[in-house]
Write a protein that holds these residues in place. Structure first.
Motif, PDB file in Angstrom:
ATOM      1  N   VAL A 112       0.853  -1.188   0.000  1.00  0.00           N
ATOM      2  CA  VAL A 112       0.000   0.000   0.000  1.00  0.00           C
ATOM      3  C   VAL A 112       0.888   1.236   0.000  1.00  0.00           C
ATOM      4  N   SER A 113       0.679   2.091  -0.985  1.00  0.00           N
ATOM      5  CA  SER A 113       1.416   3.352  -1.082  1.00  0.00           C
ATOM      6  C   SER A 113       0.418   4.477  -1.294  1.00  0.00           C
ATOM      7  N   ALA A 114       0.819   5.677  -0.889  1.00  0.00           N
ATOM      8  CA  ALA A 114      -0.066   6.839  -1.039  1.00  0.00           C
ATOM      9  C   ALA A 114       0.681   8.095  -0.650  1.00  0.00           C
ATOM     10  N   PRO A 115       0.257   9.229  -1.201  1.00  0.00           N
ATOM     11  CA  PRO A 115       0.811  10.494  -0.718  1.00  0.00           C
ATOM     12  C   PRO A 115       0.351  10.748   0.725  1.00  0.00           C
ATOM     13  N   SER A 116       1.122  11.498   1.476  1.00  0.00           N
ATOM     14  CA  SER A 116       0.768  11.882   2.838  1.00  0.00           C
ATOM     15  C   SER A 116      -0.589  12.581   2.834  1.00  0.00           C
ATOM     16  N   GLY A 117      -1.478  12.166   3.743  1.00  0.00           N
ATOM     17  CA  GLY A 117      -2.791  12.794   3.834  1.00  0.00           C
ATOM     18  C   GLY A 117      -3.862  12.114   3.010  1.00  0.00           C
ATOM     19  N   SER A 118      -3.527  10.982   2.374  1.00  0.00           N
ATOM     20  CA  SER A 118      -4.505  10.281   1.532  1.00  0.00           C
ATOM     21  C   SER A 118      -5.408   9.346   2.323  1.00  0.00           C
ATOM     22  N   GLY A 119      -5.061   9.091   3.592  1.00  0.00           N
ATOM     23  CA  GLY A 119      -5.859   8.195   4.421  1.00  0.00           C
ATOM     24  C   GLY A 119      -5.334   6.774   4.454  1.00  0.00           C
ATOM     25  N   LYS A 120      -4.129   6.562   3.946  1.00  0.00           N
ATOM     26  CA  LYS A 120      -3.543   5.225   3.860  1.00  0.00           C
ATOM     27  C   LYS A 120      -3.465   4.548   5.224  1.00  0.00           C
ATOM     28  N   PHE A 124      -2.549   1.708  -4.754  1.00  0.00           N
ATOM     29  CA  PHE A 124      -2.178   3.111  -4.578  1.00  0.00           C
ATOM     30  C   PHE A 124      -3.424   3.846  -4.106  1.00  0.00           C
ATOM     31  N   ILE A 125      -3.360   4.439  -2.915  1.00  0.00           N
ATOM     32  CA  ILE A 125      -4.484   5.208  -2.383  1.00  0.00           C
ATOM     33  C   ILE A 125      -4.253   6.669  -2.722  1.00  0.00           C
ATOM     34  N   GLN A 126      -5.239   7.237  -3.384  1.00  0.00           N
ATOM     35  CA  GLN A 126      -5.094   8.587  -3.914  1.00  0.00           C
ATOM     36  C   GLN A 126      -6.184   9.499  -3.354  1.00  0.00           C
ATOM     37  N   PRO A 127      -5.829  10.744  -3.023  1.00  0.00           N
ATOM     38  CA  PRO A 127      -6.866  11.692  -2.623  1.00  0.00           C
ATOM     39  C   PRO A 127      -7.690  12.059  -3.864  1.00  0.00           C
ATOM     40  N   PRO A 128      -8.927  12.550  -3.687  1.00  0.00           N
ATOM     41  CA  PRO A 128      -9.734  12.891  -4.853  1.00  0.00           C
ATOM     42  C   PRO A 128      -9.115  14.004  -5.700  1.00  0.00           C
ATOM     43  N   SER A 129      -8.342  14.889  -5.053  1.00  0.00           N
ATOM     44  CA  SER A 129      -7.696  15.988  -5.775  1.00  0.00           C
ATOM     45  C   SER A 129      -6.594  16.576  -4.908  1.00  0.00           C
ATOM     46  N   VAL A 130      -5.721  17.351  -5.532  1.00  0.00           N
ATOM     47  CA  VAL A 130      -4.668  18.033  -4.781  1.00  0.00           C
ATOM     48  C   VAL A 130      -5.298  19.087  -3.853  1.00  0.00           C
ATOM     49  N   GLN A 184       5.260 -18.441   7.990  1.00  0.00           N
ATOM     50  CA  GLN A 184       4.370 -18.604   9.154  1.00  0.00           C
ATOM     51  C   GLN A 184       2.899 -18.428   8.765  1.00  0.00           C
ATOM     52  N   GLY A 185       2.625 -18.250   7.470  1.00  0.00           N
ATOM     53  CA  GLY A 185       1.258 -18.091   6.999  1.00  0.00           C
ATOM     54  C   GLY A 185       0.719 -16.676   7.126  1.00  0.00           C
ATOM     55  N   GLN A 186       1.597 -15.729   7.450  1.00  0.00           N
ATOM     56  CA  GLN A 186       1.159 -14.337   7.569  1.00  0.00           C
ATOM     57  C   GLN A 186       1.039 -13.706   6.183  1.00  0.00           C
ATOM     58  N   ASN A 187      -0.022 -12.931   5.983  1.00  0.00           N
ATOM     59  CA  ASN A 187      -0.145 -12.093   4.794  1.00  0.00           C
ATOM     60  C   ASN A 187       0.502 -10.773   5.172  1.00  0.00           C
ATOM     61  N   VAL A 188       1.570 -10.430   4.495  1.00  0.00           N
ATOM     62  CA  VAL A 188       2.424  -9.317   4.897  1.00  0.00           C
ATOM     63  C   VAL A 188       1.978  -8.012   4.234  1.00  0.00           C
ATOM     64  N   VAL A 189       1.774  -6.997   5.060  1.00  0.00           N
ATOM     65  CA  VAL A 189       1.356  -5.683   4.592  1.00  0.00           C
ATOM     66  C   VAL A 189       2.563  -4.747   4.590  1.00  0.00           C
ATOM     67  N   PHE A 190       2.760  -4.078   3.461  1.00  0.00           N
ATOM     68  CA  PHE A 190       3.827  -3.091   3.329  1.00  0.00           C
ATOM     69  C   PHE A 190       3.193  -1.712   3.212  1.00  0.00           C
ATOM     70  N   ASP A 191       3.540  -0.834   4.118  1.00  0.00           N
ATOM     71  CA  ASP A 191       3.102   0.560   4.084  1.00  0.00           C
ATOM     72  C   ASP A 191       4.361   1.327   3.675  1.00  0.00           C
ATOM     73  N   VAL A 192       4.537   1.504   2.348  1.00  0.00           N
ATOM     74  CA  VAL A 192       5.809   2.009   1.823  1.00  0.00           C
ATOM     75  C   VAL A 192       5.613   3.152   0.836  1.00  0.00           C
TER      76      VAL A 192
END
Length: 190
Positions: free
Chosen positions: A9-17, A124-130, A96-104
């Motif tokens: 999961v990636s996103a600009p700061s403030g996108s709600g990621k 990619f989590i995106q805000p509706p607009s700048v 170990q059977g874990q589904n690994v989440v990357f916040d990168v």
């Protein structure tokens, strides 16, 4: 035991990621989602423990591991201040059977996706607009006007990488975005 899969999961700061990812992990334990434990060359803060929040390495150890190609992705944020994802740690978690989440960041996300291909889902989590992103950052009241301008410039740059991700989720309504993320992840894991 089935080997775990990867959610990037990636996103600009403030996108709600972070809000969306935390909700998904807390409200849906059946998905067996666990954060990847990153490595850093910064010293531990407060009660942080090696191997829990981060793997704490010296800058020299970090460079040696880079030279031995032990990272999926890494970045030198400041001089001698590295952050990265160790391949061996991700594999341990998957075994170990874990589904690994990357916040990168976007470049890290693209690198991890290249390495794992279809075993990873990249979102990619995106805000509706700048303009909406500006409103969110200003309403947080945690940054100076200069810092907000820097974050907005970085966000515009990061949004140019969105087409490199498997899915683009536009967070214009938090509940809708949470439901959409849950659907994407559930479909990928089954």
């Amino acid at each position: 035991m089935t080997k775990g899969k990867l959610i990037i999961v990636s996103a600009p700061s403030g996108s709600g990621k972070s809000t969306i990812v935390q909700w998904l992990m807390q409200q849906h334990p059946e998905l067996r989602l666990y954060f990847s434990v990153s490595a850093t060359s910064r010293p531990p803060r407060g009660t942080e423990q090696n191997g829990v929040e981060y793997f704490f390495l010296t800058p020299e150890e970090f460079r040696q591991r880079i030279a031995h190609d032990e990272f999926l992705e890494y970045e030198e944020v400041y001089a001698d201040r590295f952050y990265g994802t160790l391949k061996a740690q991700v594999e341990r978690q998957r075994e170990q059977g874990q589904n690994v989440v990357f916040d990168v960041d976007v470049k890290g996300g693209i690198n991890i996706k290249k390495h794992y291909g279809s075993e990873a889902l990249s979102v990619f989590i995106q805000p509706p607009s700048v303009a909406e992103l500006r409103r969110r950052l200003e309403s947080r009241a945690t940054d100076t006007p200069e810092a907000i301008e820097e974050r907005l410039a970085k966000a515009e740059y990061e949004m140019t990488f969105a087409p490199h991700f498997d899915r683009i989720l536009i967070n214009d309504d938090l509940d809708k975005a949470k439901a959409e993320m849950l659907g994407l992840v559930t479909d990928f894991l089954v």
